[in-house]
Design a protein around this motif. Structure first.
Motif, PDB file in Angstrom:
ATOM      1  N   ARG A 227       0.829  -1.207   0.000  1.00 14.80           N
ATOM      2  CA  ARG A 227       0.000   0.000   0.000  1.00 14.80           C
ATOM      3  C   ARG A 227       0.874   1.272   0.000  1.00 14.80           C
ATOM      4  NH1 ARG A 227      -5.235  -0.313   0.429  1.00 14.80           N
ATOM      5  NH2 ARG A 227      -5.103  -2.546   0.765  1.00 14.80           N
ATOM      6  N   GLU A 251     -11.355  -5.602 -16.969  1.00 14.23           N
ATOM      7  CA  GLU A 251     -10.132  -6.366 -16.708  1.00 14.23           C
ATOM      8  C   GLU A 251      -9.662  -7.057 -17.992  1.00 14.23           C
ATOM      9  OE1 GLU A 251      -8.529  -9.232 -13.238  1.00 14.23           O
ATOM     10  OE2 GLU A 251     -10.368  -9.921 -14.175  1.00 14.23           O
ATOM     11  N   ARG A 259      -3.622 -15.157 -13.704  1.00 15.52           N
ATOM     12  CA  ARG A 259      -3.696 -15.140 -12.234  1.00 15.52           C
ATOM     13  C   ARG A 259      -4.063 -16.544 -11.736  1.00 15.52           C
ATOM     14  NH1 ARG A 259      -7.865 -12.084 -11.628  1.00 15.52           N
ATOM     15  NH2 ARG A 259      -6.893 -10.042 -11.453  1.00 15.52           N
ATOM     16  N   GLU A 274      -0.497 -10.422  -5.373  1.00 13.47           N
ATOM     17  CA  GLU A 274      -1.909 -10.211  -5.043  1.00 13.47           C
ATOM     18  C   GLU A 274      -2.066  -8.967  -4.155  1.00 13.47           C
ATOM     19  OE1 GLU A 274      -5.336 -13.514  -4.288  1.00 13.47           O
ATOM     20  OE2 GLU A 274      -3.812 -13.294  -2.771  1.00 13.47           O
ATOM     21  N   ALA A 275      -1.147  -8.820  -3.199  1.00 14.43           N
ATOM     22  CA  ALA A 275      -1.213  -7.649  -2.309  1.00 14.43           C
ATOM     23  C   ALA A 275      -0.987  -6.362  -3.112  1.00 14.43           C
ATOM     24  CB  ALA A 275      -0.167  -7.780  -1.207  1.00 14.43           C
ATOM     25  N   GLU A 277      -1.591  -5.980  -6.348  1.00 11.49           N
ATOM     26  CA  GLU A 277      -2.752  -5.770  -7.209  1.00 11.49           C
ATOM     27  C   GLU A 277      -3.904  -5.136  -6.424  1.00 11.49           C
ATOM     28  OE1 GLU A 277      -4.826  -9.314  -8.607  1.00 11.49           O
ATOM     29  OE2 GLU A 277      -5.036  -8.393 -10.577  1.00 11.49           O
ATOM     30  N   LYS A 278      -4.158  -5.679  -5.226  1.00 12.57           N
ATOM     31  CA  LYS A 278      -5.284  -5.191  -4.425  1.00 12.57           C
ATOM     32  C   LYS A 278      -5.063  -3.711  -4.069  1.00 12.57           C
ATOM     33  CE  LYS A 278      -7.987  -6.727  -0.428  1.00 12.57           C
ATOM     34  NZ  LYS A 278      -7.828  -5.667   0.551  1.00 12.57           N
ATOM     35  N   ALA A 279      -3.862  -3.405  -3.590  1.00 15.34           N
ATOM     36  CA  ALA A 279      -3.565  -2.025  -3.201  1.00 15.34           C
ATOM     37  C   ALA A 279      -3.659  -1.097  -4.411  1.00 15.34           C
ATOM     38  CB  ALA A 279      -2.169  -1.956  -2.586  1.00 15.34           C
ATOM     39  N   LEU A 281      -5.389  -1.500  -7.285  1.00 15.73           N
ATOM     40  CA  LEU A 281      -6.748  -1.323  -7.810  1.00 15.73           C
ATOM     41  C   LEU A 281      -7.550  -0.382  -6.909  1.00 15.73           C
ATOM     42  CD1 LEU A 281      -7.588  -4.929  -9.103  1.00 15.73           C
ATOM     43  CD2 LEU A 281      -6.811  -2.940 -10.408  1.00 15.73           C
ATOM     44  N   GLU A 282      -7.375  -0.524  -5.594  1.00 17.44           N
ATOM     45  CA  GLU A 282      -8.121   0.356  -4.670  1.00 17.44           C
ATOM     46  C   GLU A 282      -7.675   1.808  -4.849  1.00 17.44           C
ATOM     47  OE1 GLU A 282      -8.833  -2.980  -1.215  1.00 17.44           O
ATOM     48  OE2 GLU A 282      -7.661  -1.181  -0.692  1.00 17.44           O
ATOM     49  N   THR A 295      -6.166  -4.580 -14.040  1.00 17.34           N
ATOM     50  CA  THR A 295      -4.913  -5.302 -14.247  1.00 17.34           C
ATOM     51  C   THR A 295      -4.805  -5.723 -15.707  1.00 17.34           C
ATOM     52  OG1 THR A 295      -5.474  -6.250 -12.115  1.00 17.34           O
ATOM     53  CG2 THR A 295      -3.517  -7.117 -13.199  1.00 17.34           C
TER      54      THR A 295
END
Ligand code: ACO
Length: 362
Positions: A227, A251, A259, A274-275, A277-279, A281-282, A295
């Motif tokens: 993050r 996507e 993935r 994954e961490a 990507e999540k951070a 995208l948010e 992504t």
């Protein structure tokens, strides 16, 4: 049409039966078959056959052992020049003078040789070819490719590379495919079309992004906080590699498929990716609410290739191997149209004027 379309954006130059990304629906189908139903389930040679012939027979011939003619230290250069040399070495006829069947068989041979050249070049200068007795002729195309490269490949790496090759085999009218079609439209031979496409793919705007994704992942591993890293990059006005796409407004379907592959294979960087990507995208959704920034293929391709221990400088040449399928299908389709590609330009240079004298000339 008299208006200039810079970059040919929005210009429809061909009809195709092969594939075109579904931009809104986030799907990619090869002759109607969703890539997610192919990746990890159908070996690359059958995907080549699907794209080129429209069926599910293995499309590629048993590859021919032939020593790579150029060893420059740069895999892309070796492959591009090696392919160009096949025309005189094999006595390939121009596509204008071949039957469709001959053209298709030329493309299959040239593709098989492209993979062999990448494998041989990747071994590095001074390392001899793997003896042919070691190559399992009954193996899949990717098994043979990986054996020629590494001697005894890890079967999980073979799976990863096969999955990557299938997911990147075709993507509509991108720059290298357009190049292959333009060269084919002149009636040149199959090797000329594919070697020109290799050149088009070598530019960073087309074939060179996944290695930059890995650089970001490595930095997150060092910092230990995805993050904070994402914020730092975006606050600095930079872009996050592996996000956004010129075509998709959803996507990238290849990201979704790769993935899954990365998760199924247990890629060691799956969790950090994954961490990240999540951070990302948010944060992108919060900063750019009016724009879908999802992504793209490069992100998960980097993780899958990294799992297969493909070094980052090799990524573009792996992309070349994969895309030989799409290029071959389009070259054949172009041959069937029989139409020379010859667009126009608007002249905006000086008006009529007298020549100036040049030193040494009268
Ligand atoms: N990170 C942060 N911001 C982004 C990103 C990103 N990855 N992508 C786009 N944006 C922002 C831009 O800064 C721009 O913001 P602005 O309007 O405030 O200036 C806005 O989104 C639109 O950007 P464009 O460049 O107009 O979007 P475009 O669709 O033309 O670009 C591209 C697509 C080039 C892929 C872009 O998203 C990008 O640079 N991504 C990162 C590099 C990358 O992953 N490349 C591989 C692409 S996949 C492939 O080519 C096979």
């Amino acid at each position: 049409m008299s208006e200039v379309q810079h970059g040919l954006e929005g210009v429809i130059a061909f009809e195709t039966h092969i594939a075109e990304p579904d931009k809104e629906g986030s799907a990619l189908r090869y002759r109607g078959v969703d890539i997610d139903d192919l990746v990890g389930r159908v070996p690359f040679e059958k995907v080549w056959g699907l794209l080129v012939d429209g069926g599910f027979e293995p499309g590629l011939p048993p590859d021919e052992p032939y020593p790579i003619p150029v060893h420059s230290g740069d895999v892309r250069v070796d492959v591009q020049s090696g392919l160009a040399m096949l025309a005189p070495v094999w006595g390939l006829n121009p596509l204008l003078d071949t039957t469709e069947e001959d053209a298709r068989n030329q493309l299959a041979r040239v593709t098989a040789m492209a993979l062999s050249f990448v494998a041989q070049s990747a071994r590095g200068i001074g390392r001899p070819m793997v003896p042919e007795s070691q190559v399992d002729k009954a193996g899949t195309m990717v098994e043979r490719f990986m054996t020629r490269w590494r001697g005894e490949p890890d079967p999980r790496h073979v799976k990863a590379v096969d999955a990557y090759f299938t997911s990147a085999a075709e993507h509509g009218m991108n720059a290298s495919t357009f190049t292959a079609r333009v060269v084919a439209s002149t009636g040149a031979d199959a090797a000329a079309s594919l070697s020109a496409a290799v050149g088009a793919m070598s530019g960073p705007l087309h074939g060179g992004a996944p290695s930059r994704v890995l650089a970001m992942i490595e930095e997150i591993e060092r910092m230990g906080d995805a993050r904070a890293y994402v914020k730092r990059v975006l606050d600095g006005g930079e872009r996050l590699m592996g996000f956004g796409h010129r075509v998709y407004r959803a996507e990238d379907p290849r990201a979704r498929t790769l993935r899954r592959v990365a998760r199924e294979l247990g890629a060691p960087r799956y969790e950090v990716a994954e961490a990240f990507e999540k951070a990302a995208l948010e944060e992108l959704a919060a900063r750019k609410p009016d724009r879908v920034l999802a992504t793209n293929v490069e992100f998960w391709a980097a993780i899958v290739l990294d799992f297969a221990e493909v070094p980052a400088p090799m990524f573009t040449s792996m992309f070349t191997c994969a895309r030989t399928a799409g290029w071959s299908a389009h070259v054949l389709e172009q041959k069937k149209t029989g139409r020379l590609v010859r667009p126009s330009a608007v002249y905006t240079g000086p008006g009529g004027r007298a020549p100036e004298s040049v030193d040494g000339w009268n």
